[in-house]
Design an enzyme around this catalytic site. Structure first.
Site, PDB file in Angstrom:
ATOM      1  N   GLN A  17       0.816  -1.219   0.000  1.00 20.34           N
ATOM      2  CA  GLN A  17       0.000   0.000   0.000  1.00 20.34           C
ATOM      3  C   GLN A  17       0.849   1.269   0.000  1.00 20.34           C
ATOM      4  OE1 GLN A  17      -3.834  -0.030   2.209  1.00 20.34           O
ATOM      5  NE2 GLN A  17      -2.744  -1.452   3.536  1.00 20.34           N
ATOM      6  N   TYR A  52       3.989 -11.118  15.193  1.00 18.69           N
ATOM      7  CA  TYR A  52       4.205 -10.024  14.243  1.00 18.69           C
ATOM      8  C   TYR A  52       4.768  -8.793  14.952  1.00 18.69           C
ATOM      9  CZ  TYR A  52       2.973  -5.912  11.486  1.00 18.69           C
ATOM     10  OH  TYR A  52       3.007  -4.697  10.840  1.00 18.69           O
ATOM     11  N   LYS A  88       8.564  -7.055  14.532  1.00 19.79           N
ATOM     12  CA  LYS A  88       8.750  -5.652  14.130  1.00 19.79           C
ATOM     13  C   LYS A  88       9.567  -4.895  15.187  1.00 19.79           C
ATOM     14  CE  LYS A  88       7.077  -3.744  10.973  1.00 19.79           C
ATOM     15  NZ  LYS A  88       7.685  -3.466   9.641  1.00 19.79           N
ATOM     16  N   TRP A 138      -3.176   1.090  11.170  1.00 18.10           N
ATOM     17  CA  TRP A 138      -4.432   1.017  10.417  1.00 18.10           C
ATOM     18  C   TRP A 138      -4.320   1.643   9.019  1.00 18.10           C
ATOM     19  CZ3 TRP A 138      -9.273   1.984  14.003  1.00 18.10           C
ATOM     20  CH2 TRP A 138      -9.125   1.251  15.188  1.00 18.10           C
TER      21      TRP A 138
END
Length: 289
Positions: A15, A130, A134, A155
């Protein structure tokens, strides 16, 4: 290279990668190279180093990540290689070859138990694999390269690929009624707003290392987010609030991941739009609405 600064961006098909590609067009003085997972498979650490040595970037922006939150509970090693070890390799390369390194991280480094917006000094305590991978990537980056910039976001949505907005649009078009979680709070992030910030930092050469938080302004639950999507698109679908217990998942999710953006706003002198304003703007890009 014609005197242009070479900027290598990983995660070309993600994205943020796609938003950066759109926004970077025509910016003078820079040569942008976007790499997808075929061109730069982050799980192959040797290839990461080889590719970077071949490309010789002045700036390296890592937007790629292993983001399958539930699958990460099983594919622990792969999540660690992509989100932790590859980040370490990229940061180390940047330190050795005088390249600026920036990487995107996540609100999932927190446990979500806080009742207030989280700033960069809040203790981290990931509740899933996850988030842990990170966080390990953040720590590794600074261990090998103190000049790194890490930006935590939350988000993220865009017109591209799989995200909450696209999922809601599909469901609202095909169902009379849907249920959406109302007990998880945060702030949506328009990928184009985040892309603009990253490009602003490199264009103005405002390289101030550290960890920063970025999302759009305002607070929402996933239910609030869904209601806003329905109102803005005028789709005829009933949206019901439910607790997250109604949707059991393999990986635990943080209940509150609202980020405090004071540091990034003052450091880079930026104004961040409210999430509803940014959502309205992005939905205008959908030709079918």
């Amino acid at each position: 290279m014609n005197g242009n600064k070479r900027v290598v961006i990983t995660g070309a098909t993600g994205q943020l990668g796609q938003a950066l590609k759109e926004r970077a067009e025509g910016i003078p003085g820079f040569e942008f190279i976007f790499l997808d997972r075929q061109e730069l498979p982050l799980e192959n650490l040797e290839q990461v180093v080889r590719s970077l040595k071949s490309l010789q970037p002045h700036v390296l922006i890592n937007t790629a990540a292993y983001t399958a939150v539930d699958l990460a509970e099983v594919e622990i090693e792969l999540a660690e290689r992509v989100n932790h070890l590859a980040v370490r390799e990229m940061a180390a390369y940047a330190a050795q070859y005088d390249c600026k390194f920036m990487s995107i991280s996540t609100d999932y480094v927190f446990d979500g138990s806080s009742s207030f917006p989280l700033d960069e000094n809040q203790p981290t305590a990931p509740v899933n694999v996850y988030g842990r991978s990170k966080l390990n990537g953040e720590k590794a980056a600074f261990e090998v390269n103190a000049q790194s910039i890490i930006i935590r976001t939350s988000w993220v949505y865009s017109p591209f690929g799989k995200n909450f907005v696209n999922t809601m649009l599909q469901l609202m078009r095909t169902k009379d009624e849907i249920s959406v979680v109302s007990d998880q709070h945060g702030s949506p992030t328009n990928a184009f707003d985040l892309a603009d910030l990253l490009l602003n930092i490199i264009e103005k050469d405002l390289w101030i290392p550290g960890i920063y938080h970025y999302s759009n302004e305002g607070e929402a639950s996933w239910f609030d987010f869904a209601i806003a999507i329905r109102q803005l698109t005028q789709l005829d679908c009933k949206v019901l609030p439910v607790n997250s217990d109604a949707f059991p998942t393999k990986a635990k999710r943080p209940k509150n991941s609202l980020l405090d953006k004071s540091k990034i706003k003052s450091t880079f002198d930026i104004t961040i739009p409210h999430w509803k304003e940014s959502l309205t703007k992005m939905l205008e890009q959908y030709p079918e609405l």
